[in-house]
Structures are given as structure tokens and as C-alpha cells.
Motif scaffolding. Structure first.
Motif, PDB file in Angstrom:
ATOM      1  N   ALA A 172       0.836  -1.205   0.000  1.00 27.20           N
ATOM      2  CA  ALA A 172       0.000   0.000   0.000  1.00 27.20           C
ATOM      3  C   ALA A 172       0.868   1.252   0.000  1.00 27.20           C
ATOM      4  N   ASP A 173       1.930   1.244   0.789  1.00 26.77           N
ATOM      5  CA  ASP A 173       2.865   2.375   0.806  1.00 26.77           C
ATOM      6  C   ASP A 173       3.487   2.576  -0.569  1.00 26.77           C
ATOM      7  N   LEU A 174       3.867   1.481  -1.215  1.00 27.95           N
ATOM      8  CA  LEU A 174       4.459   1.563  -2.540  1.00 27.95           C
ATOM      9  C   LEU A 174       3.458   2.121  -3.557  1.00 27.95           C
ATOM     10  N   ALA A 175       2.211   1.688  -3.473  1.00 26.30           N
ATOM     11  CA  ALA A 175       1.178   2.181  -4.400  1.00 26.30           C
ATOM     12  C   ALA A 175       0.990   3.692  -4.249  1.00 26.30           C
ATOM     13  N   VAL A 176       0.878   4.152  -3.010  1.00 22.17           N
ATOM     14  CA  VAL A 176       0.685   5.588  -2.777  1.00 22.17           C
ATOM     15  C   VAL A 176       1.929   6.358  -3.218  1.00 22.17           C
ATOM     16  N   THR A 177       3.104   5.847  -2.917  1.00 23.18           N
ATOM     17  CA  THR A 177       4.345   6.515  -3.310  1.00 23.18           C
ATOM     18  C   THR A 177       4.457   6.619  -4.825  1.00 23.18           C
ATOM     19  N   ALA A 178       4.139   5.538  -5.528  1.00 26.26           N
ATOM     20  CA  ALA A 178       4.206   5.549  -6.992  1.00 26.26           C
ATOM     21  C   ALA A 178       3.267   6.603  -7.573  1.00 26.26           C
ATOM     22  N   VAL A 179       2.063   6.698  -7.024  1.00 25.27           N
ATOM     23  CA  VAL A 179       1.109   7.699  -7.513  1.00 25.27           C
ATOM     24  C   VAL A 179       1.623   9.109  -7.207  1.00 25.27           C
ATOM     25  N   LEU A 180       2.179   9.313  -6.020  1.00 26.37           N
ATOM     26  CA  LEU A 180       2.708  10.636  -5.671  1.00 26.37           C
ATOM     27  C   LEU A 180       3.831  11.051  -6.617  1.00 26.37           C
ATOM     28  N   VAL A 181       4.731  10.112  -6.894  1.00 33.88           N
ATOM     29  CA  VAL A 181       5.831  10.433  -7.808  1.00 33.88           C
ATOM     30  C   VAL A 181       5.266  10.778  -9.184  1.00 33.88           C
ATOM     31  N   TRP A 182       4.335   9.974  -9.655  1.00 33.89           N
ATOM     32  CA  TRP A 182       3.730  10.194 -10.973  1.00 33.89           C
ATOM     33  C   TRP A 182       3.047  11.559 -11.062  1.00 33.89           C
ATOM     34  N   ARG A 183       2.310  11.918 -10.006  1.00 34.25           N
ATOM     35  CA  ARG A 183       1.528  13.157 -10.041  1.00 34.25           C
ATOM     36  C   ARG A 183       2.330  14.401  -9.669  1.00 34.25           C
ATOM     37  N   LEU A 184       3.290  14.262  -8.748  1.00 37.39           N
ATOM     38  CA  LEU A 184       3.988  15.448  -8.248  1.00 37.39           C
ATOM     39  C   LEU A 184       5.295  15.749  -8.971  1.00 37.39           C
ATOM     40  N   VAL A 234       2.593  21.465  -2.809  1.00 36.72           N
ATOM     41  CA  VAL A 234       1.354  22.007  -3.372  1.00 36.72           C
ATOM     42  C   VAL A 234       1.037  23.386  -2.790  1.00 36.72           C
ATOM     43  N   LEU A 235       1.270  23.563  -1.504  1.00 39.23           N
ATOM     44  CA  LEU A 235       0.909  24.834  -0.873  1.00 39.23           C
ATOM     45  C   LEU A 235       1.914  25.953  -1.124  1.00 39.23           C
ATOM     46  N   LEU A 241       8.813  13.048   4.229  1.00 36.35           N
ATOM     47  CA  LEU A 241       8.217  12.604   2.969  1.00 36.35           C
ATOM     48  C   LEU A 241       6.701  12.739   3.000  1.00 36.35           C
ATOM     49  N   ALA A 242       6.112  12.452   4.146  1.00 37.62           N
ATOM     50  CA  ALA A 242       4.654  12.577   4.276  1.00 37.62           C
ATOM     51  C   ALA A 242       4.220  14.033   4.158  1.00 37.62           C
ATOM     52  N   LEU A 243       5.027  14.942   4.673  1.00 40.81           N
ATOM     53  CA  LEU A 243       4.691  16.367   4.622  1.00 40.81           C
ATOM     54  C   LEU A 243       5.021  17.008   3.280  1.00 40.81           C
ATOM     55  N   TYR A 244       5.911  16.381   2.508  1.00 41.03           N
ATOM     56  CA  TYR A 244       6.379  16.973   1.261  1.00 41.03           C
ATOM     57  C   TYR A 244       5.257  17.342   0.290  1.00 41.03           C
ATOM     58  N   TRP A 279      12.695  23.800  -2.584  1.00 45.88           N
ATOM     59  CA  TRP A 279      13.604  23.686  -1.443  1.00 45.88           C
ATOM     60  C   TRP A 279      13.127  22.642  -0.448  1.00 45.88           C
ATOM     61  N   THR A 280      11.829  22.413  -0.405  1.00 43.17           N
ATOM     62  CA  THR A 280      11.332  21.359   0.481  1.00 43.17           C
ATOM     63  C   THR A 280      11.869  20.001   0.049  1.00 43.17           C
ATOM     64  N   LEU A 281      12.061  19.809  -1.258  1.00 45.57           N
ATOM     65  CA  LEU A 281      12.642  18.560  -1.757  1.00 45.57           C
ATOM     66  C   LEU A 281      14.084  18.412  -1.297  1.00 45.57           C
ATOM     67  N   VAL A 282      14.822  19.486  -1.267  1.00 44.00           N
ATOM     68  CA  VAL A 282      16.213  19.442  -0.806  1.00 44.00           C
ATOM     69  C   VAL A 282      16.274  19.008   0.661  1.00 44.00           C
ATOM     70  N   ILE A 283      15.392  19.531   1.470  1.00 40.39           N
ATOM     71  CA  ILE A 283      15.351  19.148   2.891  1.00 40.39           C
ATOM     72  C   ILE A 283      15.045  17.653   3.025  1.00 40.39           C
ATOM     73  N   VAL A 284      14.071  17.167   2.279  1.00 38.32           N
ATOM     74  CA  VAL A 284      13.736  15.739   2.307  1.00 38.32           C
ATOM     75  C   VAL A 284      14.930  14.915   1.844  1.00 38.32           C
ATOM     76  N   LEU A 285      15.612  15.358   0.797  1.00 37.81           N
ATOM     77  CA  LEU A 285      16.752  14.604   0.275  1.00 37.81           C
ATOM     78  C   LEU A 285      17.922  14.554   1.251  1.00 37.81           C
ATOM     79  N   ILE A 286      18.143  15.611   1.984  1.00 35.79           N
ATOM     80  CA  ILE A 286      19.201  15.585   3.005  1.00 35.79           C
ATOM     81  C   ILE A 286      18.876  14.519   4.051  1.00 35.79           C
ATOM     82  N   ALA A 287      17.656  14.523   4.552  1.00 34.73           N
ATOM     83  CA  ALA A 287      17.252  13.526   5.553  1.00 34.73           C
ATOM     84  C   ALA A 287      17.308  12.119   4.973  1.00 34.73           C
TER      85      ALA A 287
END
Length: 177
Positions: A64-76, A134-135, A126-129, A140-148
Motif C-alpha cells: 500500500a505504501d508503494l502504491a501511494v508513493t508511486a502515484v505521488l511520484v507520478w503526479r507530483l 502544493v501549498l 516525505l509525508a509532509l512533502y 527547497w522542500t525537496l532538498v530538505i527531504v533529500l538531506i534527511a
């Protein structure tokens, strides 16, 4: 029925992921994504509270996590429009994470990820990204996620290469096992 509740919560993420796929990236998208996040948190809490943890439930949760992640990557991904360096960074961080899982498989016969504090913090970021992207529309939010993600992936790889036994609930590199 009570013992099925965790699996039902987990399974709810599959139709929610389809909803994410169909929704315009807007507040409706974020509301569906929030439901995905809530079911992800609640299924584990319910499983532990009802003493209904199972190998099937763990695999269903990962799927389920993989399904949601795949959709997020595809859409975002088109919205994030990362430059080639960010794309390379994402690929390297993912490769290190995969190397850690493969090290666990080769050394201990288990393909899996650790539940370190670094991984948990990365999961929260990643959950907050999607909300931040969108907001605010900021990359830069991606950079913060990538550092972590990079730091937690490296930590996990070091742990898996140095560990004497499989310990998925290890909290971090500093913890002796």
C-alpha cells in the motif's frame, strides 16, 4: 472483525491511491493524501493494540505504501520539476537505501528496512512533502527531504554492513546490539 481492522485500514490505501491518480493536484488531492497518511498511521496502531500483527499485514502495508508513493511520484514529479542534479541525488539516495536492503538480504536472509529514528524522520518529511510542494510550490522542500533521506540511507547501510544479526527495530547507528 476486530482483527481484520488493521488490514482493512491498510487496504483502504489502494482505492485512495486511485483517487489520488484521478484527482487534480489541489485541496481535494491533499485531502485524499491526508486520508492515506491517516490509514498508514492507524493500521499499525490498530494492529499493535488489537494484537493483530502479522507477516501478511506487514507485506500488505508495504504494498500500500508503494502504491501511494508511486502515484505521488507520478503526479507530483512534473510540479516539482527538479533539475538534473536533484534527479541524480534522488537516484543515489534510493540506490543507497536499496543497497542497505540488499545487504540485509545477503547477510541475514531478510529483505527489509530498519525502523531507525532517521528513517522515521525521513518518513515524516516525505509525508509532509506533498503538502509543502502544493501549498508553497517551492523545490527547497525537496532538498530538505533529500538531506534527511540521504543521511538515513547511509546510516541504514552502515548498520546493515556492521550488524551481527537482523534487528529491524534498531533505533540508530549509536545503539549497540
Amino acid at each position: 472483525m476486530r482483527n481484520r481492522l488493521p488490514s482493512l485500514l491498510t487496504a483502504a490505501r489502494f482505492p485512495l491511491a486511485l483517487g489520488l491518480l484521478a484527482a487534480e493536484v489541489s485541496t481535494r488531492f491533499l485531502a485524499l493524501y491526508l486520508l492515506c497518511c491517516l490509514t498508514d498511521v492507524l493500521d499499525g496502531l490498530a494492529a499493535r493494540r488489537l494484537n493483530a500483527c502479522s507477516a501478511f499485514g506487514a507485506r500488505l502495508d508495504s504494498a500500500a505504501d508503494l502504491a501511494v508513493t508511486a502515484v505521488l511520484v507520478w503526479r507530483l514529479w512534473p510540479l516539482a520539476a527538479p533539475d538534473p542534479w536533484l534527479t541524480l541525488w534522488i537516484c543515489v539516495a534510493a540506490a543507497v537505501r536499496l543497497a542497505a536492503a540488499l545487504a540485509a538480504r545477503l547477510r541475514f536472509g531478510r529483505f527489509g528496512f530498519l525502523h531507525t529514528w532517521g528513517n522515521k524522520c525521513t518518513g515524516v518529511l516525505l509525508a509532509l512533502y506533498p503538502f509543502a510542494l502544493v501549498l508553497t510550490g517551492s523545490r527547497w522542500t525537496l532538498v530538505i527531504v533529500l538531506i534527511a533521506a540521504s543521511l538515513s540511507s547511509l546510516e541504514e547501510l552502515v548498520i546493515e554492513c556492521r550488524a551481527e544479526q537482523w534487528a529491524p527495530d534498531r533505533r540508530g547507528l549509536w545503539e549497540k546490539r
